[in-house]
Scaffold this active site. Structure first.
Site, PDB file in Angstrom:
ATOM      1  CG  HIS A   1      -0.347   0.353   2.509  1.00 39.38           C
ATOM      2  ND1 HIS A   1       0.335  -0.576   3.248  1.00 39.38           N
ATOM      3  CD2 HIS A   1      -0.282   1.512   3.213  1.00 39.38           C
ATOM      4  CE1 HIS A   1       0.782  -0.006   4.361  1.00 39.38           C
ATOM      5  NE2 HIS A   1       0.432   1.259   4.368  1.00 39.38           N
TER       6      HIS A   1
HETATM    7  C1  UD1 Z   1      -2.183   5.969   5.435  1.00 40.16           C
HETATM    8  C2  UD1 Z   1      -0.908   6.485   6.097  1.00 40.16           C
HETATM    9  C3  UD1 Z   1       0.137   5.380   6.082  1.00 40.16           C
HETATM   10  C4  UD1 Z   1      -0.394   4.117   6.709  1.00 40.16           C
HETATM   11  C5  UD1 Z   1      -1.709   3.707   6.076  1.00 40.16           C
HETATM   12  C6  UD1 Z   1      -2.304   2.550   6.828  1.00 40.16           C
HETATM   13  C7  UD1 Z   1      -0.418   8.892   5.793  1.00 40.16           C
HETATM   14  C8  UD1 Z   1       0.382   9.893   5.044  1.00 40.16           C
HETATM   15  N1  UD1 Z   1      -0.361   7.621   5.323  1.00 40.16           N
HETATM   16  O1  UD1 Z   1      -1.879   5.656   4.087  1.00 40.16           O
HETATM   17  O2  UD1 Z   1       1.262   5.807   6.817  1.00 40.16           O
HETATM   18  O3  UD1 Z   1       0.539   3.091   6.516  1.00 40.16           O
HETATM   19  O4  UD1 Z   1      -2.628   4.820   6.135  1.00 40.16           O
HETATM   20  O5  UD1 Z   1      -3.175   1.799   6.062  1.00 40.16           O
HETATM   21  O6  UD1 Z   1      -1.077   9.238   6.742  1.00 40.16           O
HETATM   22  N2  UD1 Z   1      -9.027   5.199   0.708  1.00 40.16           N
HETATM   23  C9  UD1 Z   1     -10.244   4.578   0.594  1.00 40.16           C
HETATM   24  N3  UD1 Z   1     -10.944   4.336   1.738  1.00 40.16           N
HETATM   25  C10 UD1 Z   1     -10.510   4.687   2.978  1.00 40.16           C
HETATM   26  C11 UD1 Z   1      -9.256   5.314   3.076  1.00 40.16           C
HETATM   27  C12 UD1 Z   1      -8.519   5.556   1.938  1.00 40.16           C
HETATM   28  O7  UD1 Z   1     -10.689   4.250  -0.498  1.00 40.16           O
HETATM   29  O8  UD1 Z   1     -11.221   4.422   3.975  1.00 40.16           O
HETATM   30  C13 UD1 Z   1      -8.231   5.432  -0.522  1.00 40.16           C
HETATM   31  C14 UD1 Z   1      -8.448   6.817  -1.110  1.00 40.16           C
HETATM   32  O9  UD1 Z   1      -8.406   6.714  -2.494  1.00 40.16           O
HETATM   33  C15 UD1 Z   1      -7.229   7.581  -0.628  1.00 40.16           C
HETATM   34  C16 UD1 Z   1      -6.161   6.492  -0.586  1.00 40.16           C
HETATM   35  O10 UD1 Z   1      -6.849   5.307  -0.204  1.00 40.16           O
HETATM   36  O11 UD1 Z   1      -6.879   8.646  -1.462  1.00 40.16           O
HETATM   37  C17 UD1 Z   1      -5.045   6.774   0.407  1.00 40.16           C
HETATM   38  O12 UD1 Z   1      -5.564   7.008   1.727  1.00 40.16           O
HETATM   39  P1  UD1 Z   1      -4.720   7.865   2.783  1.00 40.16           P
HETATM   40  O13 UD1 Z   1      -5.380   7.829   4.108  1.00 40.16           O
HETATM   41  O14 UD1 Z   1      -4.410   9.208   2.228  1.00 40.16           O
HETATM   42  O15 UD1 Z   1      -3.340   7.115   2.837  1.00 40.16           O
HETATM   43  P2  UD1 Z   1      -3.030   5.568   3.009  1.00 40.16           P
HETATM   44  O16 UD1 Z   1      -2.378   5.084   1.764  1.00 40.16           O
HETATM   45  O17 UD1 Z   1      -4.214   4.840   3.513  1.00 40.16           O
HETATM   46  N1  UDP Z   2      -4.276  -5.411   8.889  1.00 42.13           N
HETATM   47  C1  UDP Z   2      -5.570  -5.915   8.987  1.00 42.13           C
HETATM   48  N2  UDP Z   2      -6.192  -6.318   7.851  1.00 42.13           N
HETATM   49  C2  UDP Z   2      -5.615  -6.265   6.621  1.00 42.13           C
HETATM   50  C3  UDP Z   2      -4.293  -5.759   6.535  1.00 42.13           C
HETATM   51  C4  UDP Z   2      -3.663  -5.324   7.677  1.00 42.13           C
HETATM   52  O1  UDP Z   2      -6.117  -6.010  10.094  1.00 42.13           O
HETATM   53  O2  UDP Z   2      -6.258  -6.651   5.630  1.00 42.13           O
HETATM   54  C5  UDP Z   2      -3.607  -4.941  10.118  1.00 42.13           C
HETATM   55  C6  UDP Z   2      -2.269  -5.609  10.406  1.00 42.13           C
HETATM   56  O3  UDP Z   2      -2.451  -6.788  11.144  1.00 42.13           O
HETATM   57  C7  UDP Z   2      -1.543  -4.526  11.195  1.00 42.13           C
HETATM   58  C8  UDP Z   2      -2.060  -3.235  10.597  1.00 42.13           C
HETATM   59  O4  UDP Z   2      -3.288  -3.568   9.941  1.00 42.13           O
HETATM   60  O5  UDP Z   2      -1.901  -4.582  12.566  1.00 42.13           O
HETATM   61  C9  UDP Z   2      -1.060  -2.685   9.602  1.00 42.13           C
HETATM   62  O6  UDP Z   2      -1.639  -1.628   8.911  1.00 42.13           O
HETATM   63  P1  UDP Z   2      -1.100  -1.098   7.518  1.00 42.13           P
HETATM   64  O7  UDP Z   2      -0.304  -2.141   6.831  1.00 42.13           O
HETATM   65  O8  UDP Z   2      -2.270  -0.534   6.803  1.00 42.13           O
HETATM   66  O9  UDP Z   2      -0.217   0.167   7.944  1.00 42.13           O
HETATM   67  P2  UDP Z   2       1.292   0.379   8.412  1.00 42.13           P
HETATM   68  O10 UDP Z   2       1.562  -0.510   9.563  1.00 42.13           O
HETATM   69  O11 UDP Z   2       2.168   0.133   7.221  1.00 42.13           O
HETATM   70  O12 UDP Z   2       1.320   1.831   8.773  1.00 42.13           O
END
Ligand code: UD1
Ligand code: UDP
Length: 352
Positions: free
Chosen positions: A203
Site C-alpha cells: 500500500h
Molecule cells: C495511510 C498512512 C500510512 C499508513 C496507512 C495505513 C499517511 C500519510 N499515510 O496511508 O502511513 O501506513 O494509512 O493503512 O497518513 N481510501 C479509501 N478508503 C478509505 C481510506 C482511503 O478508499 O477508507 C483510498 C483513497 O483513495 C485515498 C487512498 O486510499 O486517497 C489513500 O488514503 P490515505 O489515508 O491518504 O493514505 P493511506 O495510503 O491509507
Molecule cells: N491489517 C488488517 N487487515 C488487513 C491488513 C492489515 O487487520 O487486511 C492490520 C495488520 O495486522 C496490522 C495493521 O493492519 O496490525 C497494519 O496496517 P497497515 O499495513 O495498513 O499500515 P502500516 O503498519 O504500514 O502503517
C-alpha cells in the site's frame, strides 16, 4: 487526568485499542477519529472487534491531498482541544492524523504524547518520515518501542521525557491471540491449508503509484507457483486498475478486500511466507516468526532484519524472486520490542 486521543488510520486503531483499555481504568479519555480512513473494512471493523469505544467525535476529513487532509484535521482538532482542555493529547505512529494532533497540541495548553516515537527510515521522500520527525520534535512524552529508537532521538538532540515501553502492537497481538482459535475460520472461508500459501500486502505510494514497481511486484507474485492471498488496500486496487494490472492480479492471485485484525493475524500466523511493504506487518511477522520479504529499500524496524527474519528487496524482480525461493529464517529469540506490556507502562508514565 483527561486525555484526548487522536486516531484516524487502520494501524492506529490497533495501537489505540491497547492504550485505551488501560487508560479508561482510571482516567477520562475523549476519543477523536479524524476520518482519514472511513471504509467499513479499514475502520469500523476494528472498533467492533477490538472493543474500542465509539469515538466521541469523527472529524470526517476523508481522503485529500496531504495539506488539505492535515489542515482540515488541525482546524477541527484546535476547536476540540479548546472545548475539552485536556491534560494530554495522545497519538500514535506516523500518519497525517498523528502530525495534525502534534502540531495542534504543541501550540496549545496541552502536553503531546507520541506513541512509537524515535522510529526512522532515513528516507524523507516517505510522507511518514516527515510526520515522525516533526511529531517527535514537538512532543512532551516520547514513548519508544526499542533501544535503537532512543539512539535516533539522541542523535537529533532529544533526550528528555523518552520512555522505552516496548511496542504496543505486541500487546495487541498477544491480546487477540488469547481469544483466537488454533486454526482460524478465515482459512476455511478462503479454502486455505495452513503453511501452504503466501500472504501479501502492498500500500506504500512508492510501490502503488509507480507503474513499473507495481508491475514488477505483481509479476513476481503471479509467477510464484504457490497460492498468494492478497488483501488489497483501496489505494492499491485503484492503482492496479490505473496501471492495467487489475485483471491479471484478480485472475492469478487470491485478491480479497482487507480483512479484520483477528482474521489478518490468523492469515499471517498460518502463512508460509509474508510479502509486504507495511510497517506493522513486518513486526507482526517477526513476533509470529514467519519469514518476511519486505518490498522496500529501508525499514524503520531494522531489528526485524538484523535478527534474520526479514529481508529488504525493494521492487527489484531478481531480489524478490530470490527471497521467495529462499525466504529469510530467524533462529533468534531476541525481544527488541519489549514484553507486551507497553499499554500499562504508557498509562503509568502519564499518570505519574
Ligand atoms: C495511510 C498512512 C500510512 C499508513 C496507512 C495505513 C499517511 C500519510 N499515510 O496511508 O502511513 O501506513 O494509512 O493503512 O497518513 N481510501 C479509501 N478508503 C478509505 C481510506 C482511503 O478508499 O477508507 C483510498 C483513497 O483513495 C485515498 C487512498 O486510499 O486517497 C489513500 O488514503 P490515505 O489515508 O491518504 O493514505 P493511506 O495510503 O491509507
Ligand atoms: N491489517 C488488517 N487487515 C488487513 C491488513 C492489515 O487487520 O487486511 C492490520 C495488520 O495486522 C496490522 C495493521 O493492519 O496490525 C497494519 O496496517 P497497515 O499495513 O495498513 O499500515 P502500516 O503498519 O504500514 O502503517
Amino acid at each position: 487526568m483527561k486525555v484526548l486521543s487522536v486516531i484516524g488510520a487502520r494501524p492506529q486503531f490497533v495501537k489505540a485499542s491497547v492504550v485505551s483499555r488501560e487508560l479508561r481504568k482510571h482516567h477520562e479519555e475523549i476519543l477523536v477519529h479524524t476520518g482519514q480512513h472511513y471504509d467499513e473494512e479499514l475502520s469500523d471493523v476494528f472498533f467492533e472487534e477490538l472493543g474500542i469505544p465509539k469515538p466521541d467525535h469523527n472529524l470526517g476529513v476523508g481522503s485529500a491531498s496531504h495539506a488539505k487532509q492535515t489542515g482540515e484535521m488541525m482546524i477541527q482538532l484546535e476547536e476540540l482541544v479548546t472545548e475539552y482542555d485536556p491534560d494530554v493529547v495522545l497519538s500514535y505512529g506516523d500518519t497525517n492524523s498523528t502530525l495534525a494532533a502534534s502540531i495542534v497540541a504543541s501550540k496549545m495548553d496541552a502536553e503531546m504524547a507520541h506513541v512509537e516515537a524515535g522510529l526512522r527510515s532515513f528516507n524523507r521522500d516517505m510522507p511518514e518520515e516527515v510526520n515522525r520527525i516533526l511529531t517527535d520534535h514537538v512532543s512532551d512524552y516520547l514513548f519508544v518501542p526499542s533501544q535503537q529508537a532512543i539512539e535516533h532521538l539522541e542523535a537529533e538532540g532529544i533526550t528528555e521525557s523518552v520512555y522505552n515501553v516496548g511496542d504496543v502492537m505486541y500487546d495487541a497481538l498477544l491480546w487477540v491471540q488469547e481469544s483466537s482459535a488454533d486454526e482460524p475460520a478465515v482459512l476455511k472461508r478462503l479454502g486455505l491449508d495452513p503453511n501452504n500459501y503466501i500472504l501479501a500486502t502492498v500500500h506504500r505510494p512508492r510501490n502503488t503509484d509507480d507503474a513499473e514497481r507495481l508491475a514488477a511486484i505483481i509479476d513476481c507474485l503471479c509467477d510464484d507457483p504457490r497460492e498468494v492471498v492478497f488483501p488489497a488496500h483501496p489505494r492499491t486496487v485503484s492503482c492496479l486498475a490505473d496501471h492495467g494490472l487489475l485483471e491479471r492480479a484478480d485472475e492469478e492471485l487470491t485478491l480479497i478486500d482487507p480483512v479484520g485484525y483477528g482474521d489478518f493475524i490468523g492469515l499471517q500466523a498460518n502463512s508460509e511466507l509474508i510479502v509486504t511493504d507495511s510497517g506493522g506487518i513486518q513486526k507482526e511477522a517477526f513476533f509470529l516468526n514467519i519469514p518476511c520479504v519486505t518490498l522496500r529499500e529501508e525499514t524503520e524496524w531494522p531489528e526485524t532484519v538484523e535478527e534474520g527474519g526479514n529481508v529488504l528487496v525493494g521492487a527489484d524482480p531478481e531480489k524478490i524472486r530470490d527471497a521467495l525461493a529462499s525466504p529469510p529464517i530467524s533462529t533468534s529469540d531476541a525481544t527488541p520490542y519489549g514484553d507486551g506490556t507497553a499499554g500499562e507502562k504508557i498509562v503509568e508514565v502519564l499518570s505519574s
